[in-house]
Write an enzyme that holds these catalytic residues in place. Structure first.
Site, PDB file in Angstrom:
ATOM      1  N   PHE A   1       0.864  -1.186   0.000  1.00  0.00           N
ATOM      2  CA  PHE A   1       0.000   0.000   0.000  1.00  0.00           C
ATOM      3  C   PHE A   1       0.896   1.230   0.000  1.00  0.00           C
ATOM      4  CE2 PHE A   1      -2.396   3.508   1.707  1.00  0.00           C
ATOM      5  CZ  PHE A   1      -3.556   3.440   0.957  1.00  0.00           C
TER       6      PHE A   1
ATOM      7  N   ASP B   1       9.278   2.959   1.704  1.00  0.00           N
ATOM      8  CA  ASP B   1       8.098   3.685   2.162  1.00  0.00           C
ATOM      9  C   ASP B   1       7.957   3.476   3.673  1.00  0.00           C
ATOM     10  OD1 ASP B   1       5.582   4.564   2.877  1.00  0.00           O
ATOM     11  OD2 ASP B   1       4.570   3.726   1.115  1.00  0.00           O
TER      12      ASP B   1
ATOM     13  N   LYS C   1       2.709   9.873   7.979  1.00  0.00           N
ATOM     14  CA  LYS C   1       1.756   9.707   9.087  1.00  0.00           C
ATOM     15  C   LYS C   1       2.159  10.344  10.425  1.00  0.00           C
ATOM     16  CE  LYS C   1      -1.146   6.013   7.422  1.00  0.00           C
ATOM     17  NZ  LYS C   1      -0.742   5.312   6.199  1.00  0.00           N
TER      18      LYS C   1
END
Ligand SMILES: *Cc1c(COP(=O)(O)O)cnc(C)c1O
Length: 439
Positions: A159, A244, A273
């Protein structure tokens, strides 16, 4: 701000108005696009690791806005830094810079252990950080023999975000297919399979994208040795290794980066995040001078990215994590949670590191037969948890995920461990009841 400036203005609470949770949700469905389904609750306030809904109910937040609220809610230092920056200078565009932007870039280069010549690009989200990384990969366009590089390799289960470039890197068909054609040249190889990666990475490869722990797939870490193998394969082929760390970075796993200690130096890392402690910000860190020169003036940009408030929020978040011994607490509380959860009969497996944990459930008292076939136990446990005052989520039908504020205490963690067996039992009961009714 003088009271004169505020004259004639009404407080925010009056602009918004008061309603019950049910009535906010009805208005939500009449006014908000349905991409998220129905929100689980209407939240009005937060403090530390707790949030409250519009009906006054309190929840222990074990999801932290999906690994975002690193310091919990309404952290006094982060809040005061944001409001002081906003009341000094809020936005300037990238025709200008600001001291907080420069200071945060320097700080990130230090925390990520990036070598000399490394640089930072600021965005506003994880997907935007990955868009920048994708464009970086595209700039690795020719190989040593003068041939073209056109391929980008990502992993099954990956993702990387929802915008078109990041979506091309994301594996899940249900997310991708409605939006094809996506940017081309991306291939997905079986997760954790070094031979499959070796077969895919060649002189036509621009980059390999990896998550050290796949969060959305259910908190699935790369097998030992995979990162080192990926580094060697990409290095030998002249391809970039782009990691990532949008979910795993900024202390989530007990170190600043999840790849810390793996011995590899990537070509780029993406962050988002937890970086701003709840304030939207993303970043691409390019490692070394060569990678940092791949995107030149005019080749990428953003209006909001790296603005004074977002970068001040991130500086404050990093400072609090550094000075409050937060990383050591993440390791300790994470290990305590992992051990206690793994000892429950209701738990088949616990994956992840620090305060990013994926928990595979069996069934009540360890009995999987008490869960109706095909039922989504994890989703039912999420609902029971809400009723009992815990926020968690379910990345898979048997898997729940915890990504709480990094300041979660051992005592707070223990309340969830103590509650979980009853939550699983109640969820299985509820599923059995529903299955009976629909027969
Ligand atoms: C959440 C996430 C993204 C996307 O971030 P957004 O801020 O939602 O765009 C990208 N990569 C990973 C690993 C993520 O967990």
């Amino acid at each position: 701000m003088t009271s004169e400036n505020l004259q004639g203005h009404r407080p925010l609470s009056e602009l918004v108005g008061a309603s019950s949770g049910a009535s906010w949700l009805a208005r939500y469905s009449d006014s908000l696009m349905g991409v998220f389904g129905t929100p689980q609750r209407v939240l009005v306030r937060g403090q530390g690791c707790y949030v409250w809904d519009a009906d006054g109910k309190q929840y222990l937040d074990l999801l932290g806005g999906i690994a975002v609220n690193a310091l919990g809610h309404a952290h006094p230092f982060v809040t005061s830094v944001i409001s002081s920056q906003l009341s000094t200078l809020g936005h300037v565009s990238n025709f200008f810079t600001s001291p907080t932007q420069v200071a945060l870039a320097e700080k990130l280069l230090q925390l990520t252990g990036a070598p000399a010549g490394s640089k930072v690009f600021f965005a506003n989200s994880g997907t935007e950080a990955n868009e920048a990384a994708f464009k970086l990969a595209r700039r690795n366009a020719t190989n040593a023999a003068g041939g073209k590089r056109t391929k980008v390799v990502a992993l099954e289960g990956a993702f990387h975000g929802r915008t078109m470039g990041a979506l091309a890197l994301t594996a899940k068909k249900a997310y991708r297919e409605p939006f094809e054609p996506l940017p081309g040249g991306v291939v997905h190889v079986p997760f954790g399979d070094i031979d499959a990666l070796a077969a895919a990475v060649d002189e036509t490869t621009q980059a390999v994208f990896l998550e050290p722990i796949q969060g959305e797939a259910g908190v699935v870490p790369l097998p030992p040795g995979y990162l080192a193998a990926a580094r060697k394969l990409t290095h030998d082929a002249g391809a970039l290794l782009i990691v990532d760390e949008v979910q795993t970075g900024m202390g989530r796993t007990g170190t600043w980066l999840a790849i810390e200690g793996s011995g590899i130096v990537p070509d780029a890392v993406t962050l988002a995040k937890g970086l701003g402690g709840g304030f939207p910000i993303g970043a691409l860190v390019t490692f070394g001078a060569e990678n940092s020169a791949r995107l030149s003036a005019g080749q990428h940009g953003t209006t909001f990215g790296g603005n004074p408030v977002a970068t001040a929020a991130a500086l404050a978040t990093v400072h609090a994590i550094e000075t409050q011994g937060v990383l050591a607490k993440v390791r300790a509380v994470g290990e305590r949670l992992r051990t206690a959860l793994a000892a429950l009969p209701e738990v088949a497996e616990v994956r992840g590191r620090g305060l990013l944990l994926g928990i595979d459930l069996t069934g009540p008292g360890g009995d999987a037969a008490q869960v109706p076939a095909g039922a989504n136990l994890a989703a039912a446990v999420v609902n029971q948890a809400l009723e009992a005052g815990f926020i968690i989520n379910a990345p898979g039908p048997r898997t729940i995920r915890l990504a709480p504020p990094l300041i979660l205490t051992a005592a707070q963690a223990d309340t969830f461990v103590a509650a979980l067996p009853a939550l699983v039992a109640a969820a299985a009961d509820h599923l059995a009841q529903t299955a009976k009714e629909t027969k």
